[in-house]
Write an enzyme that holds these catalytic residues in place. Structure first.
Site, mmCIF file in Angstrom:
data_model
loop_
_atom_site.group_PDB
_atom_site.id
_atom_site.type_symbol
_atom_site.label_atom_id
_atom_site.label_comp_id
_atom_site.label_asym_id
_atom_site.label_seq_id
_atom_site.Cartn_x
_atom_site.Cartn_y
_atom_site.Cartn_z
ATOM 1 N N GLU A 81 -5.579 28.603 -26.293
ATOM 2 C CA GLU A 81 -6.698 27.914 -26.629
ATOM 3 C C GLU A 81 -7.963 28.926 -27.151
ATOM 4 O OE1 GLU A 81 -8.434 24.497 -24.418
ATOM 5 O OE2 GLU A 81 -10.329 24.698 -24.916
ATOM 6 N N LYS A 258 -11.119 19.808 -16.530
ATOM 7 C CA LYS A 258 -10.067 20.378 -17.192
ATOM 8 C C LYS A 258 -10.616 21.709 -18.251
ATOM 9 C CE LYS A 258 -8.204 20.983 -21.698
ATOM 10 N NZ LYS A 258 -8.463 21.874 -22.795
ATOM 11 N N ASP A 274 3.419 28.428 -11.161
ATOM 12 C CA ASP A 274 3.673 27.342 -11.719
ATOM 13 C C ASP A 274 2.540 26.335 -12.267
ATOM 14 O OD1 ASP A 274 4.532 24.585 -11.948
ATOM 15 O OD2 ASP A 274 5.842 24.715 -10.294
ATOM 16 N N HIS A 371 -16.135 27.843 -30.975
ATOM 17 C CA HIS A 371 -14.827 27.410 -31.434
ATOM 18 C C HIS A 371 -14.755 27.840 -33.033
ATOM 19 C CE1 HIS A 371 -12.704 25.113 -28.430
ATOM 20 N NE2 HIS A 371 -14.057 25.336 -27.791
#
Ligand code: MEV
Length: 419
Positions: A81, A258, A274, A371
């Site tokens: 990302e 998130k 993991d 972004h």
């Protein structure tokens, strides 16, 4: 000179120069630096999963500026990302003024579950509890090395749960797994104590497996960020308002979390841990009260500065499984972490920084500007640009707020003609 993770203009360096800085910071050997660049080999990959045909690469970026419990950290982050690594670095820089992050963690206690199908759950519970000492000894006999390191099965608890097929007695085995993630040790112990539980109760067990809701293995971090660093009192208020939205609304809280996990998961992947186990545990922990909540919180302190906290279950290790693969080991060396606890404290701090960066961007200029610059570079490359043309065409498109392949092609043609 004192070692520091603050490298001004790190992002402006060439990739090789960035690697040289990390190499120097972490004391990597030439071989280690080469191994890090090479990534996972086929031979190694074939030992990890089945039917291997290739390896799938992710970018590995280094977040700089992290100061945690007075120690400097450069943080390897594996992520697809855009903006995550830059945002973590920027937020970590702002957090230095008041001494960086203060982080802590619980003992690394994982939970193993043993399901017992029984007609009398109360009686079964008592029978298991009466045999606690024997059960713990049997579990520990399976892993003398873990016990010698101070870990091992420490306690148990029997929970009676109501299910669609009647009551069941669920034994929770609490295992201190020290520096491992712990799934193997815990699952082995759970299987080993099954005959004892069946003998004691006269009933049949079914599942014996670790719980990924590792709520006894938590990491915490907090930070105070000066209002000036953030851009003023209005920004502090905006961030607190953004947090309060998430605190009140699960639709927002999940996106808020998130964002924190963008950073944490990137370090999890870089260190061979993991990510599914941690993500599952974090979201279950966020809803443990019956309502989905944020894993971070932000408030304005008495001096008008911003104070933030994070707390989450973090089942991560530095030994065992994929944490032993060469790239993961080198990333652990870059971090300089000496224990799984320390690793979890770094991850919690990265999560808090990542969340801060997201809230600051969202509540001020919006998330898209950051972004857009990398997106524009990708578009420029898609249009056929290379070398210096990529950055220059991307800059023009960002300024024009017109980022598309047609515009990039036109700009490229103009540049070629003017040469
Ligand atoms: C995007 O990956 C993460 C954010 O959505 C996080 C947030 O909204 O807080 C920007």
């Amino acid at each position: 000179m004192e070692k520091t993770s603050q490298v001004s203009g790190y992002y402006k360096l060439k990739r090789e120069e960035r690697l040289a800085k990390v190499k120097e910071f972490a004391g990597l050997t030439d071989d280690e630096a080469k191994m890090l660049e090479a990534g996972l080999g086929f031979e190694q990959a074939e030992k990890m999963v089945e039917n291997v045909v290739a390896t799938f690469r992710l970018p590995l970026g280094i977040a700089v500026n992290f100061l945690i419990n007075g120690k400097e950290y450069m943080v390897p982050m594996a992520t697809e990302e855009t903006s995550v690594v830059a945002a973590a670095s920027n937020a970590a820089k702002m957090c230095r003024a008041f001494g960086g992050f203060k982080a802590s963690s619980t003992d690394p206690i994982m939970i193993g579950q043993i399901q017992l199908l029984t007609k009398d759950a109360k009686k079964a519970k008592k029978a298991i509890e009466d045999n606690k000492k024997k059960i713990l000894e049997t579990a520990n006999a399976k892993d003398p090395r873990l016990v010698s390191l101070g870990g091992g099965a420490k306690d148990l608890e029997v929970r009676i749960i109501k299910t669609g097929r009647g009551e069941m007695a669920i034994t929770h085995l609490f295992v201190d797994v020290r520096d491992a993630m712990g799934a193997n040790a815990v699952n082995t112990m759970c299987e080993a104590v099954t005959p004892l539980i069946e003998d004691a109760t006269g009933d049949k067990t079914l599942l014996k497996i670790i719980s990924n809701l590792a709520d006894r293995r938590r990491a915490m971090a907090e930070v105070t960020v000066s209002s000036e660093e953030l851009g003023g009192a209005a920004v502090v208020d905006a961030i607190v308002n953004a947090y309060e939205f998430a605190a009140a609304d699960p639709y927002r809280a999940v996106t808020h979390n998130k964002g924190a996990m963008n950073g944490i998961t990137a370090v999890i992947i870089a260190t061979g841990n993991d990510s599914r186990a941690v993500e599952a545990g974090v979201h279950a922990y966020a809803s443990i009260t019956g309502r989905y909540k944020t894993i971070t919180s932000w408030e304005k302190d008495g001096k008008g500065n911003l104070h933030g906290k994070i707390e989450l279950p973090l089942a991560v290790g530095i030994v065992g499984g994929a944490t032993m693969n060469p790239s993961a080991k080198i990333n652990q060396k870059i971090l300089g972490v000496k224990s799984a606890k320390e690793l979890s404290e770094v991850m919690a701090s990265v999560g808090l920084a990542q969340n801060l960066a997201a809230l600051r961007a969202l509540s001020t200029e919006g998330i898209q500007r950051g972004h857009m610059s990398l997106h524009a570079k990708n578009i420029a490359m898609m249009a056929g640009a290379s070398g210096k043309d990529i950055d220059e065409i991307a800059d023009v498109m960002v300024k024009e707020k017109n980022i598309n392949v047609d515009r990039a092609k036109k700009l490229l043609d103009e540049r070629k003609r003017s040469r």
